[in-house]
Design a protein around this motif. Structure first.
Motif, short mmCIF file in Angstrom:
data_model
loop_
_atom_site.label_atom_id
_atom_site.label_comp_id
_atom_site.label_asym_id
_atom_site.label_seq_id
_atom_site.Cartn_x
_atom_site.Cartn_y
_atom_site.Cartn_z
N ALA A 43 -5.88 -2.06 -0.75
CA ALA A 43 -6.85 -2.05 0.31
C ALA A 43 -6.79 -3.61 1.13
N ALA A 44 -5.67 -4.29 0.94
CA ALA A 44 -5.59 -5.40 1.89
C ALA A 44 -5.30 -4.94 3.17
N GLY A 45 -5.99 -5.92 4.12
CA GLY A 45 -5.79 -5.50 5.46
C GLY A 45 -6.44 -6.59 6.17
N GLY A 46 -6.62 -6.49 7.67
CA GLY A 46 -7.44 -7.23 8.49
C GLY A 46 -6.95 -7.00 9.94
N GLN A 47 -7.74 -7.74 10.98
CA GLN A 47 -7.63 -7.59 12.30
C GLN A 47 -6.86 -8.45 12.89
N GLY A 48 -5.70 -9.00 12.30
CA GLY A 48 -4.74 -9.80 12.62
C GLY A 48 -3.77 -8.93 13.79
#
Length: 255
Positions: free
Chosen positions: A90-95
């Motif tokens: 579930a890790a992630g992001g808008q990088g």
């Protein structure tokens, strides 16, 4: 790593379990009586998830950057000799979400960051933990995005599309062991850090527009995603594999 009352139960490992949807998924799995290992980069966030769960003694924590080889090794070390029943990436992001400029160094930074944050955080831990997964009961659930289906979002969308491709490729490899691999692709989910971390400001300013893009007139909530993950991790989800499931209120159909 926190202490658990049992070392016989298999683990559910939640990558990115310190915030947002990962936090909600971890809490839900604890309510089902499962031991959960949550992984994140901020120790205090992980401790808070453990403290606020319905059974803190069932929550293990490990501070690690899942996008690196060292982080994946730390996760495997934290699992130790225990077996793994499920992995939720579930890790992630808008990088890299914003379109990069044309300078080579700008392109390199945007695309490398997007892939590392949204793809490597799944691939490295999952591949490292595969030898410890239970045959015939193992479940891998990747948290992607409808951006990967729509192609909206530059490097971020591409990274999420790659994540879905990895989930399908993984399903082919592990199927003979009775392990399933699926990708959940959420639409706009309110009450998470996702939009704030991307520099878009308070997600409430985007809620009305996002709701209008659905077929049912509301944005998603963390529990909508959590319920889908619960099903895929369960015995009832054992014949579903290699799928990309949009949990988005019909947003993709509106396009």
């Amino acid at each position: 790593m926190t202490t658990s009352s049992s070392v016989s139960l298999p683990l559910i490992v939640v990558i990115g379990g310190g915030t947002g949807m990962g936090r909600d998924i971890a809490h839900d799995q604890v309510t089902l009586g499962r031991d959960v290992l949550i992984v994140g980069r901020r120790a205090e966030s992980l401790k808070e998830v453990a403290r606020s769960s319905s059974a803190p003694q069932r929550v293990f924590t490990v501070v690690a950057d899942a996008s690196t080889a060292d982080g994946a090794a730390a996760i495997s070390d934290a699992v130790g000799h225990r077996r793994v029943q499920g992995i939720v990436a579930a890790a992630g992001g808008q990088g890299g979400f914003k379109q990069p400029g044309q300078a080579p160094e700008d392109l390199d930074d945007a695309w490398s960051t997007a892939l590392r944050v949204n793809l490597f955080t799944a691939v490295l831990p999952v591949e490292t933990l595969l030898p410890k997964m239970l045959d015939n009961e193992g479940r891998v659930v990747l948290i992607g995005s409808t951006a990967g289906i729509e192609g909206a979002g530059g490097p971020y969308a591409t990274a999420k599309a790659a994540l879905a491709g990895y989930g399908r490729e993984l399903a082919r490899r592990v199927g003979e062991r009775g392990i399933t691999s699926n990708t959940i692709a959420p639409g706009f989910v309110d009450n998470t850090e996702f939009f704030e971390s991307g520099g878009f400001g308070d997600s409430s300013t985007m809620t009305d527009a996002a709701a209008a893009r659905t077929l049912i007139g509301r944005v998603g909530r963390p529990r909508d995603v959590t319920a889908s993950v619960r099903w895929l991790l369960s015995k009832d989800g054992g014949w579903i594999t290699g799928q990309v499931i949009a949990v988005d209120g019909g947003t993709v159909m509106v396009q």
